[in-house]
Design a protein around this motif. Sequence first.
Motif, PDB file in Angstrom:
ATOM      1  N   ARG A  70       0.775  -1.210  -0.156  1.00  0.00           N
ATOM      2  CA  ARG A  70       0.086  -0.001  -0.014  1.00  0.00           C
ATOM      3  C   ARG A  70       0.905   1.117  -0.193  1.00  0.00           C
ATOM      4  O   ARG A  70       0.563   2.342  -0.354  1.00  0.00           O
ATOM      5  N   ASP A  71       2.034   1.016   0.230  1.00  0.00           N
ATOM      6  CA  ASP A  71       2.951   2.311   0.529  1.00  0.00           C
ATOM      7  C   ASP A  71       4.130   2.280  -0.707  1.00  0.00           C
ATOM      8  O   ASP A  71       4.965   1.511  -0.655  1.00  0.00           O
ATOM      9  N   GLU A 110     -13.492   1.019   5.796  1.00  0.00           N
ATOM     10  CA  GLU A 110     -12.038   0.840   5.864  1.00  0.00           C
ATOM     11  C   GLU A 110     -11.662  -0.642   5.150  1.00  0.00           C
ATOM     12  O   GLU A 110     -10.583  -0.663   4.778  1.00  0.00           O
ATOM     13  N   GLU A 113     -11.223   0.138   1.467  1.00  0.00           N
ATOM     14  CA  GLU A 113      -9.987   0.748   1.146  1.00  0.00           C
ATOM     15  C   GLU A 113      -8.826  -0.033   1.318  1.00  0.00           C
ATOM     16  O   GLU A 113      -7.936   0.314   0.467  1.00  0.00           O
ATOM     17  N   ARG A 114      -8.884  -0.787   2.334  1.00  0.00           N
ATOM     18  CA  ARG A 114      -7.678  -1.680   2.501  1.00  0.00           C
ATOM     19  C   ARG A 114      -7.500  -2.533   1.069  1.00  0.00           C
ATOM     20  O   ARG A 114      -6.347  -2.694   0.651  1.00  0.00           O
ATOM     21  N   VAL A 116      -8.845  -2.038  -2.044  1.00  0.00           N
ATOM     22  CA  VAL A 116      -8.306  -1.408  -3.013  1.00  0.00           C
ATOM     23  C   VAL A 116      -7.017  -1.128  -3.049  1.00  0.00           C
ATOM     24  O   VAL A 116      -6.162  -1.095  -3.967  1.00  0.00           O
ATOM     25  N   ARG A 117      -6.243  -0.746  -1.880  1.00  0.00           N
ATOM     26  CA  ARG A 117      -4.933  -0.194  -1.774  1.00  0.00           C
ATOM     27  C   ARG A 117      -4.023  -1.400  -2.115  1.00  0.00           C
ATOM     28  O   ARG A 117      -2.788  -1.311  -2.607  1.00  0.00           O
ATOM     29  N   ILE A 118      -4.290  -2.455  -1.433  1.00  0.00           N
ATOM     30  CA  ILE A 118      -3.324  -3.517  -1.679  1.00  0.00           C
ATOM     31  C   ILE A 118      -3.620  -4.446  -3.121  1.00  0.00           C
ATOM     32  O   ILE A 118      -2.627  -4.429  -3.685  1.00  0.00           O
ATOM     33  N   SER A 121      -3.771  -0.858  -6.035  1.00  0.00           N
ATOM     34  CA  SER A 121      -2.589   0.316  -5.778  1.00  0.00           C
ATOM     35  C   SER A 121      -1.379  -0.545  -5.602  1.00  0.00           C
ATOM     36  O   SER A 121      -0.209  -0.071  -6.244  1.00  0.00           O
ATOM     37  N   GLY A 122      -1.333  -1.711  -5.037  1.00  0.00           N
ATOM     38  CA  GLY A 122      -0.318  -2.485  -4.809  1.00  0.00           C
ATOM     39  C   GLY A 122       0.467  -2.912  -6.073  1.00  0.00           C
ATOM     40  O   GLY A 122       1.754  -2.761  -6.341  1.00  0.00           O
ATOM     41  N   HIS A 125       2.058   0.478  -7.720  1.00  0.00           N
ATOM     42  CA  HIS A 125       3.218   0.777  -7.155  1.00  0.00           C
ATOM     43  C   HIS A 125       4.340  -0.165  -7.231  1.00  0.00           C
ATOM     44  O   HIS A 125       5.508   0.366  -7.647  1.00  0.00           O
ATOM     45  N   SER A 164     -11.685  -5.916  -7.843  1.00  0.00           N
ATOM     46  CA  SER A 164     -10.229  -5.437  -7.887  1.00  0.00           C
ATOM     47  C   SER A 164      -9.586  -6.368  -8.946  1.00  0.00           C
ATOM     48  O   SER A 164      -8.545  -5.987  -9.548  1.00  0.00           O
TER      49      SER A 164
END
Length: 288
Positions: A70-71, A110, A113-114, A116-118, A121-122, A125, A164
């Motif tokens: 996620r980062d 939450e 969003e978790r 989607v980010r993993i 977006s993961g 990234h 996803s």
Amino acid sequence: MTQARKFFGGGVAVVTGAGAGIGAGLARYAAGTLGMTVVLADVDGASIARLRKELEDGGAQALDVVCDVRDPAALEHLAERTRTEAGPVRLLVNNAGVEQFGYLWDTPVENWERLVRINISGVFHGIRAFLPDMLAHPGQSWVWNLSSIGGVSTAPLQAPYIMSKHAVLALTECLHQEVELSGHAGHVHIQAVLPGAVASDIFETAGGVRSGDVTAAEEQRSAMLHIKAQAMDPVRAAEVLFSQAAEGEFYLMTQPAFVGGAMAARGDSLTRRAAPALPVGGRLQPAY
């Protein structure tokens, strides 16, 4: 020498979500059978540390890096450590993913969003962190993005996950075109991975719901866990995927007949412009 060992042997593989399931299977096969140096990335540091020791005890070279996909900064750090401690990447596997059960309107914000980010977006990234160097390096390299049979099908009570995986598939198809458009298709190969049922802990660790129809969410989880006993061994799945990749396939499928059937059914429903129908037997439709 197999085609897979010819293309991948001796290279560096980076696998996100390597701590369990298909990620761990890919890492074991890449290191143990193909002789690759494997960079293991996962938020679960203990799991990848154990796997690194297992691979090293078997004579392989491995590096474990705690990484939260996620980062974006964590992926940049992973890429930098890979460059300095392992070398040019031959295979990048954007695999990290999580599940979610329950009606969409009951899904906690939450949890959405978790996921989607993993799951989405993961992957982005990972591409941002690694692909520029892979494009610049003259050697052959591969990018595998993990979609799913769920990326070519639909299922109630798993809408965030299914969404996803459709997104990852579309991203990968577009990325394949972009690499070709930019003139790099000759040495950088983009491939979409569509697993069917492969043994993993993704259902146990999946998100659920706290209010609304909690029973429906947990019944779907139970249905998925019920079929886990018949799921494919992750190392066997890796063998199939590496073989298809070496043959130049774009869609890599752990169970070609099963996943291919889902692809054909999806194509037929779109051609007929048919509304999605509930599966025979009700709402509990497996999707991986």
